[in-house]
Design a protein around this motif. Structure first.
Motif, PDB file in Angstrom:
ATOM      1  N   THR A 162       0.827  -1.022   0.119  1.00 38.88           N
ATOM      2  CA  THR A 162       0.287  -0.166   0.312  1.00 38.88           C
ATOM      3  C   THR A 162       1.040   1.374   0.056  1.00 38.88           C
ATOM      4  O   THR A 162       2.172   1.255  -0.076  1.00 38.88           O
ATOM      5  N   THR A 163       0.466   2.584   0.058  1.00 36.64           N
ATOM      6  CA  THR A 163       1.013   3.578   0.025  1.00 36.64           C
ATOM      7  C   THR A 163       1.417   3.787   1.589  1.00 36.64           C
ATOM      8  O   THR A 163       1.058   3.314   2.675  1.00 36.64           O
ATOM      9  N   SER A 164       2.265   4.873   1.614  1.00 37.84           N
ATOM     10  CA  SER A 164       2.674   5.460   2.686  1.00 37.84           C
ATOM     11  C   SER A 164       2.571   7.100   2.752  1.00 37.84           C
ATOM     12  O   SER A 164       3.061   7.771   1.784  1.00 37.84           O
ATOM     13  N   SER A 165       2.180   7.451   3.952  1.00 42.67           N
ATOM     14  CA  SER A 165       1.937   9.119   4.036  1.00 42.67           C
ATOM     15  C   SER A 165       3.404   9.716   4.380  1.00 42.67           C
ATOM     16  O   SER A 165       3.672  10.842   4.364  1.00 42.67           O
ATOM     17  N   ALA A 166       4.440   8.880   4.458  1.00 39.41           N
ATOM     18  CA  ALA A 166       5.696   9.152   4.947  1.00 39.41           C
ATOM     19  C   ALA A 166       6.360  10.143   3.742  1.00 39.41           C
ATOM     20  O   ALA A 166       7.162  11.132   4.010  1.00 39.41           O
ATOM     21  N   PHE A 167       6.120   9.701   2.594  1.00 45.20           N
ATOM     22  CA  PHE A 167       6.812  10.226   1.445  1.00 45.20           C
ATOM     23  C   PHE A 167       6.468  11.970   1.209  1.00 45.20           C
ATOM     24  O   PHE A 167       7.480  12.638   0.929  1.00 45.20           O
ATOM     25  N   GLY A 168       5.194  12.145   1.388  1.00 44.15           N
ATOM     26  CA  GLY A 168       4.954  13.762   1.291  1.00 44.15           C
ATOM     27  C   GLY A 168       5.482  14.288   2.258  1.00 44.15           C
ATOM     28  O   GLY A 168       5.913  15.499   2.259  1.00 44.15           O
ATOM     29  N   ALA A 169       5.472  13.829   3.601  1.00 38.09           N
ATOM     30  CA  ALA A 169       6.091  14.365   4.765  1.00 38.09           C
ATOM     31  C   ALA A 169       7.594  14.606   4.502  1.00 38.09           C
ATOM     32  O   ALA A 169       8.029  15.572   4.921  1.00 38.09           O
ATOM     33  N   LEU A 170       8.211  13.876   4.061  1.00 37.39           N
ATOM     34  CA  LEU A 170       9.711  13.546   3.965  1.00 37.39           C
ATOM     35  C   LEU A 170       9.901  14.833   3.058  1.00 37.39           C
ATOM     36  O   LEU A 170      10.952  15.758   3.262  1.00 37.39           O
ATOM     37  N   HIS A 171       9.339  14.981   1.830  1.00 36.43           N
ATOM     38  CA  HIS A 171       9.572  15.988   0.935  1.00 36.43           C
ATOM     39  C   HIS A 171       9.436  17.403   1.424  1.00 36.43           C
ATOM     40  O   HIS A 171      10.049  18.234   1.006  1.00 36.43           O
ATOM     41  N   ARG A 172       8.378  17.675   2.291  1.00 30.36           N
ATOM     42  CA  ARG A 172       8.018  18.878   2.728  1.00 30.36           C
ATOM     43  C   ARG A 172       9.190  19.276   3.944  1.00 30.36           C
ATOM     44  O   ARG A 172       9.612  20.387   4.042  1.00 30.36           O
ATOM     45  N   VAL A 173       9.439  17.975   4.752  1.00 29.84           N
ATOM     46  CA  VAL A 173      10.503  18.663   5.679  1.00 29.84           C
ATOM     47  C   VAL A 173      11.857  18.477   5.101  1.00 29.84           C
ATOM     48  O   VAL A 173      12.941  19.380   5.549  1.00 29.84           O
ATOM     49  N   MET A 174      12.329  17.935   3.971  1.00 32.52           N
ATOM     50  CA  MET A 174      13.693  17.693   3.431  1.00 32.52           C
ATOM     51  C   MET A 174      13.423  18.137   1.824  1.00 32.52           C
ATOM     52  O   MET A 174      13.521  17.231   1.043  1.00 32.52           O
ATOM     53  N   PRO A 175      13.279  19.526   1.760  1.00 32.68           N
ATOM     54  CA  PRO A 175      12.800  19.659   0.163  1.00 32.68           C
ATOM     55  C   PRO A 175      14.298  19.547  -0.693  1.00 32.68           C
ATOM     56  O   PRO A 175      14.021  19.674  -2.118  1.00 32.68           O
ATOM     57  N   ASP A 176      15.318  19.337  -0.091  1.00 29.34           N
ATOM     58  CA  ASP A 176      16.577  19.154  -1.031  1.00 29.34           C
ATOM     59  C   ASP A 176      16.731  17.406  -1.546  1.00 29.34           C
ATOM     60  O   ASP A 176      17.527  17.081  -2.069  1.00 29.34           O
ATOM     61  N   LEU A 177      15.574  16.730  -0.929  1.00 25.97           N
ATOM     62  CA  LEU A 177      15.571  15.196  -1.462  1.00 25.97           C
ATOM     63  C   LEU A 177      15.417  15.175  -3.080  1.00 25.97           C
ATOM     64  O   LEU A 177      14.875  16.018  -3.547  1.00 25.97           O
ATOM     65  N   PRO A 178      16.088  14.169  -3.623  1.00 28.08           N
ATOM     66  CA  PRO A 178      15.995  13.942  -4.936  1.00 28.08           C
ATOM     67  C   PRO A 178      14.446  14.054  -5.222  1.00 28.08           C
ATOM     68  O   PRO A 178      13.652  13.442  -4.564  1.00 28.08           O
ATOM     69  N   PRO A 179      14.152  14.521  -6.357  1.00 29.24           N
ATOM     70  CA  PRO A 179      12.813  14.735  -6.609  1.00 29.24           C
ATOM     71  C   PRO A 179      11.791  13.723  -6.670  1.00 29.24           C
ATOM     72  O   PRO A 179      10.617  13.607  -6.440  1.00 29.24           O
ATOM     73  N   ALA A 180      12.493  12.427  -7.386  1.00 30.17           N
ATOM     74  CA  ALA A 180      11.629  11.299  -7.583  1.00 30.17           C
ATOM     75  C   ALA A 180      11.835  10.272  -6.025  1.00 30.17           C
ATOM     76  O   ALA A 180      11.242   9.257  -6.424  1.00 30.17           O
ATOM     77  N   PHE A 181      12.119  10.770  -5.334  1.00 31.55           N
ATOM     78  CA  PHE A 181      12.021  10.079  -3.975  1.00 31.55           C
ATOM     79  C   PHE A 181      10.764   9.547  -3.605  1.00 31.55           C
ATOM     80  O   PHE A 181       9.862  10.288  -3.679  1.00 31.55           O
ATOM     81  N   ASP A 182      10.633   8.112  -3.542  1.00 32.40           N
ATOM     82  CA  ASP A 182       9.113   7.500  -3.434  1.00 32.40           C
ATOM     83  C   ASP A 182       9.379   6.195  -2.947  1.00 32.40           C
ATOM     84  O   ASP A 182      10.627   5.573  -2.720  1.00 32.40           O
ATOM     85  N   GLY A 183       8.472   5.342  -2.801  1.00 31.15           N
ATOM     86  CA  GLY A 183       8.472   3.985  -2.341  1.00 31.15           C
ATOM     87  C   GLY A 183       7.158   3.511  -2.052  1.00 31.15           C
ATOM     88  O   GLY A 183       6.298   3.866  -2.633  1.00 31.15           O
ATOM     89  N   VAL A 184       7.192   2.327  -1.200  1.00 32.59           N
ATOM     90  CA  VAL A 184       5.934   1.575  -0.977  1.00 32.59           C
ATOM     91  C   VAL A 184       5.873   1.330   0.527  1.00 32.59           C
ATOM     92  O   VAL A 184       7.014   1.107   1.051  1.00 32.59           O
ATOM     93  N   ALA A 185       4.918   0.881   0.924  1.00 30.73           N
ATOM     94  CA  ALA A 185       4.659  -0.006   2.317  1.00 30.73           C
ATOM     95  C   ALA A 185       4.311  -1.271   2.327  1.00 30.73           C
ATOM     96  O   ALA A 185       3.033  -1.313   1.313  1.00 30.73           O
TER      97      ALA A 185
END
Length: 336
Positions: free
Chosen positions: A210-233
């Motif tokens: 399923t999805t994880s809400s962590a990815f949106g939160a991580l992009h907001r907290v760490m805006p310099d993350l690689p833009p394509a950072f994503d994944g799955v739970a």
């Protein structure tokens, strides 16, 4: 210290009450949850994962008002379903929104009345004024502008230091993450309709991607993350402790020894108390009760190419998150 109130006695809300009762017994000024007092008292006393409360917890009704007796201290207990109708005591300035129902800003702001100036949501929010993982972006929190604050998620709190330590030591060109995640109350015990058709299936009979809400939160907290950072739970049929698997392409070459040295140095330095090393040959049950955000399993570190790496970290998704939430709200209660 500013009067602090709590809305919602779910998994995290109850652990927060336990933690505040044990460490800052005078901090919590009121609690709200629609459930009957006897049920809430029972669930605060006994927990199937974390065991019985170490502090005495009782319930009392006096003059038509319910109270929780937390370590001998009387705390008013209200039962409103709408945040706007909760009669929090005069002087309440900070509310922890832990019901899981009011994660959007428009809903969380219903607490902002009768002197309440700030709300901390114990979950990711799509539009909070600020999403904070204190060791990473806490310095950007401006209480004059940020009144609705999200404390991100348990997975985000575990993953952020894993990524930050890698980035600081070697640089990140690309990254992805998967989490082996325990079941939650947003799944079905037996097959039953759900908007996520995978979560509609019986939680204890399958591995459920399923999805994880962590990815949106991580992009907001760490805006310099690689833009394509994503994944799955991957939801698995266990009750506590998750395993985060980060895969990354680094800017500079590193072998497994260098990766492990970077994490060991962080544990002994600026991340002490938030990041630790897992015991050798760890399995998930070994991590239950640990309050760190993540425990790195250095036995599992892999180099898949000169700059292509894989690292793993365990976290007690409830105890660790409740600890970070407690730290945040106690810090804010001194300021608002």
């Amino acid at each position: 210290m500013t009067a602090l109130a709590l809305n919602g006695l779910g998994r995290i809300g109850r652990l927060l009450v336990r933690r505040l009762t044990a460490t800052q017994p005078g901090a919590l000024g009121a609690v709200n949850d629609p459930a009957p007092m006897d049920q809430l008292v029972h669930l605060l006393r006994y927990d199937s994962v974390h065991g019985p409360s170490r502090e005495p917890i009782e319930g009392l009704t006096e003059g038509g008002q319910d109270f929780l007796l937390l370590g001998g201290r009387r705390v008013p207990l209200f039962h409103a379903a709408d945040p706007a109708l909760i009669p929090f005591p005069a002087g309440t300035r900070l509310v922890v929104e832990a019901s899981g129902r009011f994660t959007r800003k428009v809903d969380a702001t219903r607490h902002l009345k009768n002197g309440v100036s700030h709300v901390v949501i114990s979950a990711p929010s799509p539009d909070a004024d600020y999403t904070v993982i204190a060791p990473v972006n806490g310095s950007g929190l401006d209480l004059a502008r940020h009144r609705v604050i999200s404390n991100a998620s348990c997975t985000a709190h575990a993953t952020a230091p894993m990524l930050k330590i890698l980035d600081d030591a070697f640089g990140l060109d690309h990254a992805g993450m998967s989490t082996v995640h325990v079941v939650t109350n947003d799944q079905r015990l037996l097959d039953l309709p759900h908007k996520d058709l995978r979560r509609a299936r019986a939680a204890f009979l399958s591995i459920i991607p399923t999805t994880s809400s962590a990815f949106g939160a991580l992009h907001r907290v760490m805006p310099d993350l690689p833009p394509a950072f994503d994944g799955v739970a991957l939801r698995v049929p266990t009750l506590n402790v998750n395993l985060v698997d980060v895969v990354a392409t680094l800017h500079r070459e590193a072998d497994a020894a260098a990766l492990n040295a970077a994490y060991a140095s962080a544990v002994a330095g600026s991340w002490k108390g938030l990041v630790d090393l897992a015991p050798p040959h760890a399995v998930s049950s070994d991590i239950t009760g640990r309050a760190e955000s993540v425990l790195m399993d250095l036995d599992l570190t892999m180099t898949l190419g000169p700059r292509f790496v894989k690292v793993f970290g365990w976290h007690d998704n409830e105890t660790g998150y409740a600890a970070r939430l407690c730290e945040l709200v106690l810090d804010l209660a001194k300021q608002v």
